[in-house]
Design a protein around this motif. Structure first.
Motif, short mmCIF file in Angstrom:
data_model
loop_
_atom_site.label_atom_id
_atom_site.label_comp_id
_atom_site.label_asym_id
_atom_site.label_seq_id
_atom_site.Cartn_x
_atom_site.Cartn_y
_atom_site.Cartn_z
N SER A 1 3.57 5.52 -5.48
CA SER A 1 3.54 5.50 -7.03
C SER A 1 2.60 6.14 -7.64
CB SER A 1 3.83 3.90 -7.52
OG SER A 1 4.77 3.42 -6.66
N CYS A 2 1.51 6.80 -6.46
CA CYS A 2 0.75 7.94 -7.44
C CYS A 2 0.27 8.72 -6.88
CB CYS A 2 -0.89 6.63 -6.43
SG CYS A 2 -1.46 5.31 -7.66
N GLY A 3 1.64 9.48 -6.27
CA GLY A 3 1.46 10.93 -5.97
C GLY A 3 1.31 11.28 -4.83
N GLU A 4 0.79 10.71 -4.14
CA GLU A 4 0.03 10.51 -2.39
C GLU A 4 1.69 10.47 -1.82
OE1 GLU A 4 -2.82 8.88 0.82
OE2 GLU A 4 -3.46 8.56 -1.43
N LYS A 5 1.06 11.78 -0.89
CA LYS A 5 2.64 12.14 0.32
C LYS A 5 2.42 10.60 0.97
CE LYS A 5 4.47 15.45 3.69
NZ LYS A 5 5.80 15.08 3.12
N VAL A 6 3.48 10.18 1.72
CA VAL A 6 3.53 9.10 2.54
C VAL A 6 5.06 9.49 3.28
CG1 VAL A 6 4.21 6.81 2.60
CG2 VAL A 6 2.54 7.58 0.65
N GLU A 7 4.62 9.54 4.66
CA GLU A 7 5.67 9.41 6.19
C GLU A 7 6.45 8.13 5.83
OE1 GLU A 7 6.85 11.83 6.90
OE2 GLU A 7 4.57 13.64 5.82
N PHE A 8 7.49 7.72 6.53
CA PHE A 8 7.98 6.41 7.04
C PHE A 8 7.79 5.88 7.51
CE2 PHE A 8 11.48 4.95 9.56
CZ PHE A 8 11.70 4.32 8.72
N ILE A 9 7.45 4.85 7.05
CA ILE A 9 6.79 3.96 9.26
C ILE A 9 7.53 2.82 9.14
CG2 ILE A 9 5.21 2.80 7.54
CD1 ILE A 9 3.84 3.21 9.72
N GLU A 10 8.23 2.59 10.19
CA GLU A 10 8.06 0.91 10.17
C GLU A 10 7.52 0.16 11.72
OE1 GLU A 10 12.02 1.16 12.60
OE2 GLU A 10 11.79 3.64 12.61
N SER A 11 8.08 -1.24 11.03
CA SER A 11 7.32 -2.10 11.96
C SER A 11 8.71 -1.77 13.45
CB SER A 11 7.23 -3.81 11.30
OG SER A 11 8.67 -3.58 11.36
N ASN A 12 7.46 -1.77 14.60
CA ASN A 12 8.12 -1.60 15.90
C ASN A 12 7.68 -2.23 16.73
OD1 ASN A 12 10.23 -0.73 17.61
ND2 ASN A 12 8.93 1.45 18.00
N LEU A 13 7.06 -3.54 16.56
CA LEU A 13 6.24 -4.37 17.29
C LEU A 13 6.38 -5.23 18.28
CD1 LEU A 13 3.09 -5.61 15.06
CD2 LEU A 13 3.26 -3.34 16.58
N LYS A 14 6.14 -5.81 19.04
CA LYS A 14 7.26 -7.19 19.92
C LYS A 14 7.59 -8.05 18.97
CE LYS A 14 4.49 -9.83 23.03
NZ LYS A 14 4.25 -9.12 24.20
N ASP A 15 8.83 -8.49 20.10
CA ASP A 15 9.25 -9.90 18.45
C ASP A 15 8.39 -11.15 18.93
OD1 ASP A 15 11.41 -7.82 18.37
OD2 ASP A 15 12.93 -9.08 19.29
N HIS A 16 8.10 -11.71 17.92
CA HIS A 16 6.87 -13.29 17.88
C HIS A 16 5.75 -12.86 17.78
CE1 HIS A 16 11.09 -14.97 18.53
NE2 HIS A 16 10.96 -14.42 19.95
N LEU B 1 0.94 -0.92 -0.47
CA LEU B 1 -0.33 0.35 0.24
C LEU B 1 0.94 0.84 -0.18
CD1 LEU B 1 -3.33 0.83 0.13
CD2 LEU B 1 -2.79 1.08 2.44
N ILE B 2 1.85 1.33 0.81
CA ILE B 2 3.30 2.07 0.59
C ILE B 2 3.18 2.34 -0.45
CG2 ILE B 2 5.18 2.91 1.70
CD1 ILE B 2 4.06 1.60 4.36
N ALA B 3 3.79 1.54 -1.52
CA ALA B 3 4.50 1.45 -3.07
C ALA B 3 3.41 2.34 -3.55
CB ALA B 3 4.96 0.10 -2.83
N TYR B 4 2.74 1.41 -3.91
CA TYR B 4 0.84 1.97 -4.37
C TYR B 4 0.78 3.76 -4.25
CZ TYR B 4 -3.73 2.88 -6.68
OH TYR B 4 -4.78 3.22 -7.39
N LYS B 5 0.61 3.67 -3.07
CA LYS B 5 0.15 5.64 -3.15
C LYS B 5 1.35 6.61 -2.93
CE LYS B 5 -2.50 4.66 1.40
NZ LYS B 5 -2.96 4.86 3.06
#
Length: 414
Positions: A319-334, A313-317
């Motif tokens: 690519s279509c010119g929508e502004k995307v802010e950086f996001i990363e996975s930060n969940l508890k392991d496992h 979804l990030i790639a699609y948005k």
């Protein structure tokens, strides 16, 4: 052509990596076209319409011309998601042409060429300290001493687009995907036995451990090589156990130096698009080594939406010119697992008995092993009931076929 949120998405090679992208985009009301040369599992999704096309493995020009004409007829530029090497190569090599009528989510050929050709990437990796294992080409093997063993022989590349019939080569590259050679005698025997394919292989330092020592850093980078989405995870089980594709994966953090190494490569290669950086943590030294980079979505990218960083979804948005802010996975392991539940069940109850007995489990042990806060089932996801029925049907056909062959074999041995 002005970009619109209504841009359709075309997903190529519709196995489970392609299916995951189709389901994620489809759930977000994005029109998806499952384009493949065969009716793979993703082409049956309720979120996509199937479109047959030429196979770029043996007809690159035919595929590119077909794709160009197909995209040209659409009302809006489609966003292209190649999910296997030969599809990514064909689109990347022809990116300038295809960009006239589409928006390819793939890096420029200069970057993809380096990543696809492992001998070239390892050479650059050694020079730039990308944490790649030590590697040797065929001419270097005479200089090896016993301290260098064990080593691994594997293909320089397994799939690449072409205008030739490469299926015979591809089948053998799949067969030779991972060969551990313990000493010079085994090396010499291997070279003699595989003489026909030896110039298509590279030899590399062996990193200790099974497939559960593999870690993934998955990214999406924009056209300026800025990473907008970052996922980190761990392969729990693969099949075959030593080097196989992921059957169970989970979210897990990796050391900061691994993330920094990934960012450096993205910048150095001016990479854009989705990619998987596969690291292996040596079971003896604990060091992380970069085994390879897949310049396209990987087999268990379906875990990323459940981890809050939906790379499709990030790639699609973006690519279509929508502004995307950086996001990363930060969940508890496992805390989140991705499971291909049907093959994992058969692997843990039967196949690992011969392959890696440590992962053999009873039914109750298997159920307990999968227990976690959130689980993504590859075959039973997104309310896509047609996929579930197709998987169960194919599984039943496979079981009945195996029973028939077993009975036939038993009768013939009497």
């Amino acid at each position: 052509m002005k970009l619109k949120k209504t841009n359709p998405a075309i997903i190529f090679n519709c196995y489970f990596n392609g299916l995951s992208i189709i389901q994620e985009l489809g759930k977000n009301k994005i029109k998806c076209i499952a384009m493949d040369c065969v009716r793979d599992i993703g082409t049956f999704s309720k979120y996509a319409k199937y479109q047959k096309c030429p196979d770029p493995l043996e007809n690159e020009d035919g595929f590119v011309h077909f794709l160009y004409d197909f995209c040209k007829k659409l009302d809006s530029k489609p966003v292209l998601f190649p999910t296997n090497d030969h599809w990514a190569v064909a689109i990347s090599k022809n990116k300038k042409l295809l960009s006239e009528v589409s928006i390819p989510v793939v890096a420029d050929w200069e970057a993809v060429k380096i990543l696809i050709n492992k001998d070239l990437f390892y050479e650059i990796g050694t020079k730039n300290n990308y944490l790649t294992p030590r590697s040797w080409n065929l001419d270097d093997l005479n200089n090896l001493n016993e301290d260098n063993f064990p080593i691994v022989a594997k293909p320089i590349y397994r799939r690449i687009s072409s205008n030739e019939d490469l299926k015979y080569i591809t089948e053998n590259m799949d067969r030779l995907r991972f060969n551990v050679l313990k000493n010079k005698d085994e090396l010499n025997a291997f070279i003699k036995r595989e003489e026909k394919f030896i110039n298509k292989l590279i030899f590399q330092e062996y990193i200790n451990g099974m497939s559960d020592r593999m870690y993934t850093v998955g990214i999406y980078a924009n056209d300026c090589s800025e990473i907008l989405g970052l996922f980190t995870g761990h392969k729990v089980r693969g099949y075959p156990a030593d080097s196989g594709d992921c059957v169970v994966g989970e979210c897990m953090k990796v050391p900061d130096y691994v993330i920094e190494n990934t960012k450096k490569i993205v910048k150095d290669l001016k990479y854009s698009g989705i990619a998987e950086f596969e690291y292996k943590k040596d079971s003896i030294s604990g060091e992380f080594k970069l085994i390879e980079v897949n310049p396209r979505p990987w087999s268990w990218i379906g875990i990323t939406p459940a981890c809050g960083v939906s790379l499709p979804l990030i790639a699609y948005k973006d690519s279509c010119g929508e502004k995307v802010e950086f996001i990363e996975s930060n969940l508890k392991d496992h805390s989140v697992k991705y499971v291909k539940i049907v093959p994992d069940f058969f692997n843990c109850n039967r196949n690992y008995k011969k392959d890696y007995h440590k992962w053999t489990m009873s039914f109750s042990e298997w159920i307990n092993d999968l227990n976690t806060e959130k689980i993504v089932f590859a075959e039973f996801n997104a309310g896509d009931w047609i996929i579930s029925i197709k998987v169960l049907y194919d599984t039943l056909v496979g079981i009945l076929g195996a029973l028939r062959n077993s009975i036939f074999k038993h009768k013939n041995t009497k």
